[in-house]
Design an enzyme around this catalytic site. Structure first.
Site, PDB file in Angstrom:
ATOM      1  N   GLY A 184       5.746  60.271   8.368  1.00  0.00           N
ATOM      2  CA  GLY A 184       5.507  59.378   9.574  1.00  0.00           C
ATOM      3  C   GLY A 184       6.401  57.992   9.712  1.00  0.00           C
TER       4      GLY A 184
ATOM      5  N   GLY B 248       9.630  51.396   7.787  1.00  0.00           N
ATOM      6  CA  GLY B 248       9.667  52.389   6.782  1.00  0.00           C
ATOM      7  C   GLY B 248       9.594  53.879   7.517  1.00  0.00           C
TER       8      GLY B 248
ATOM      9  CE  LYS C 192       1.642  56.522   5.548  1.00  0.00           C
ATOM     10  NZ  LYS C 192       1.199  56.545   4.278  1.00  0.00           N
TER      11      LYS C 192
ATOM     12  CG  ASP D 137       2.717  60.225  -3.965  1.00  0.00           C
ATOM     13  OD1 ASP D 137       3.667  60.494  -4.734  1.00  0.00           O
ATOM     14  OD2 ASP D 137       3.077  60.292  -2.888  1.00  0.00           O
TER      15      ASP D 137
ATOM     16  N   GLY E   2       9.612  58.490   6.771  1.00  0.00           N
ATOM     17  CA  GLY E   2       9.717  59.504   6.206  1.00  0.00           C
ATOM     18  C   GLY E   2       8.969  60.943   6.447  1.00  0.00           C
ATOM     19  N   GLY E   3       8.745  62.023   5.723  1.00  0.00           N
ATOM     20  CA  GLY E   3       8.001  62.898   6.067  1.00  0.00           C
ATOM     21  C   GLY E   3       6.442  62.697   6.624  1.00  0.00           C
TER      22      GLY E   3
ATOM     23  CB  VAL F  41       5.458  52.094   7.531  1.00  0.00           C
ATOM     24  CG1 VAL F  41       4.667  50.645   7.276  1.00  0.00           C
ATOM     25  CG2 VAL F  41       4.648  53.149   6.933  1.00  0.00           C
TER      26      VAL F  41
END
Length: 549
Positions: free
Chosen positions: A292, A287, A309, A413, A289-290, A294
């Site tokens: 970082g 994974g 992560k 979140d 994204g913004g 995973v």
């Protein structure tokens, strides 16, 4: 504030030798959504009246009104009651977070610390909680308190002190259950010694990184990485503001060594961090994204697969590690350890990638083999028992959030991509990058995923009710099992509490609860505990109907 009023009333009655009764005057509404009315009686004289969706909520409202009446009638008695309350309820020492100290102890010695026995006694308005603390199955401490958290801290304190005593007597659980190389000593300036005082431990912990111990061969291979000074990822609320205000520009000497060769040169295209490369194999990205990246990686030491992560290290990035380190619950992703280093942060946008290394924090967590809740919905929406399975998943999510809120934290979140499913089909709430204490007066604006954010979250004053709003949307999403296209069409209306007619007809009691969870007034949203009670009540009624048909 309402709980304080109840305590003050108790002491006021003790001082003035008055009888105190919280009388249930009425219960109205349907069984799955009742409303209670409570009257406070002092010596059989009626004082404040309160209503609420639970007896507890109604009691608090009634207590607040009663105390306001007492303040007006008898200022001197009120002052005495306040004084008595102040003497009775003492806050724990801010520099002694024994739960966190034992968590670090467990990580360093590979012993399991648990709090298996939790009981509640006393009156409804003045409960007493009890808790036990075990280390590798042995009871090491017991504690009581006015809250679960206070009882847990008391049990942890007793266990911590017993470990210290055993160590000084030479018959420590450390020497019985772990290799001597695992035992922290005072000669190691970067380690935790159980002979240290708690304030000293906190100071040492602030200057350490939590990392699993290595075998002698691994230690030799990474001696430079292990000798360096590191930072700890446990959560100490009393030092949080101080930590966030610190200048984060530590010298390079305080970080592990970096492989200056290219990623291809060291045999792995994903990282150049020596701690990562030295402790793990089969490193694969799963994974990005913004935030970082995973990775899925297997520990060379215990052969277990973990999620790692990697995020850019900024003054606020510790929040996720701190939040995870203090949480232990079966429905929350388990935290193992964290470390600092230099590495490449990659992005989907190849133009943003470079060979320049960035200061990073690595967080080692439980790996959830079955992926996200979002993936689970897509794969199971056609299953004949889907709604039964979906209800079970939502109950697990609620239990996890109830625990988060009991620890005075807000997730901020919650959404299906941040909720995971383990190999044994258990829900695991993750991605604590935005977690924050409930006590913060002013919070960051526009924090979260906008499609799941509560209206007040676009401002800077909000509480744990923002999680309840997100849970309402998640519950709708789980039950409706809409495709992405269908979801996009109805989502704006759903956010305002307007559901498709087919949904309301199919799930009438649940639609009613979800509507309350999505109230634009945060104070009208039920608590996580209340939602659990309502959901269980609805399921029980449904079960009885099915049984009688």
């Amino acid at each position: 504030m309402d709980l304080e009023c109840m305590e003050k009333i108790n002491h006021y009655c003790q001082i003035n030798k008055l009888s105190l009764l919280y009388d249930t005057a009425a219960m109205t509404g349907p069984s799955h959504d009742p409303e209670f009315t409570i009257v406070v009686k002092l010596n059989d004289v009626e004082y404040g009246t309160g209503t609420g969706k639970s007896k507890k909520e109604a009691k608090r409202v009634a207590a607040k009104k009663t105390w306001e009446m007492i303040e007006k009638q008898s200022p001197s008695s009120m002052g005495a009651a306040e004084s008595a309350t102040t003497q009775t309820i003492s806050s724990p020492e801010p520099d002694r977070d024994y739960v966190s100290l034992l968590n670090i102890f467990a990580q360093r010695t590979r012993l399991q610390v648990d709090y298996p026995e939790r009981t509640r006694t006393g009156d409804a308005h003045a409960p007493i909680f009890s808790c036990s603390c075990t280390i590798s199955g042995q009871v090491y401490g017991r504690g009581t308190g006015s809250t679960v958290a206070a009882a847990k801290q008391a049990a942890a304190k007793q266990a911590f002190e017993k470990v210290e005593t055993e160590k000084s007597n030479g018959n420590s659980i450390l020497s019985i259950h772990s290799d001597s190389s695992e035992v922290p000593t005072q000669s190691d300036s970067n380690s935790i010694s159980f002979e240290d005082s708690a304030p000293m431990l906190v100071e040492k912990m602030k200057d350490m990184a939590v990392c699993e111990k290595l075998s002698p061969s691994q230690r030799n291979a990474q001696s430079s990485a292990l000798k360096s000074k590191r930072k700890l990822a446990a959560n100490f609320p009393n030092v949080r503001k101080e930590e966030e205000n610190k200048n984060m520009s530590d010298s390079d000497e305080s970080l592990p060594d970096v492989d200056t060769n290219t990623r291809k040169g060291n045999g792995n295209p994903h990282t150049v961090d020596k701690t990562f490369l030295g402790n793990f194999k089969n490193i694969e990205p799963i994974g990005e994204g913004g935030f970082g990246n995973v990775f899925k990686a297997t520990s060379k030491c215990d052969k277990t697969t973990y999620a790692i992560k990697r995020v850019e290290f900024t003054k606020n990035v510790r929040r996720e590690a701190e939040g995870l380190a203090r949480l232990t619950h079966e429905n929350i992703v388990r935290y193992h350890c964290s470390w600092k280093g230099y590495d490449h942060i990659t992005s989907r946008d190849a133009s943003l990638n470079s060979d320049k290394t960035t200061r990073c924090l690595f967080i080692q967590m439980e790996f959830c083999e079955k992926g996200t809740l979002e993936k689970w919905i897509g794969e199971n929406r056609e299953h004949q028992n889907y709604h039964e399975m979906a209800q079970n998943k939502f109950l697990q999510i609620m239990k996890g959030v109830e625990y988060i809120h009991s620890e005075k934290l807000i997730h901020r979140d919650l959404k299906p991509p941040n909720i995971f499913i383990s190999h044994d089909d258990k829900i695991k709430i993750g991605d604590f990058g935005l977690v924050t204490p409930v006590a913060y007066e002013t919070l960051t604006k526009n924090i979260g995923t906008k499609s799941y954010m509560a209206p007040e979250q676009f401002g800077d004053r909000y509480g744990k009710e923002v999680d309840i709003y997100a849970l309402g949307l998640i519950w709708f999403e789980i039950l409706s099992a809409l495709t992405n296209h269908e979801k996009n069409e109805v989502w704006p209306s759903v956010r305002e509490g307007h559901f498709p007619k087919s949904f309301t007809n199919q799930f009438p009691p649940k639609a009613s609860i979800i509507k309350k969870m999505l109230s634009t007034d945060p104070s009208k949203r039920p608590s996580a505990t209340r939602i659990l009670d309502l959901v269980k009540s609805v399921d029980k009624e449904k079960s009885l109907k099915n049984h009688t048909c």
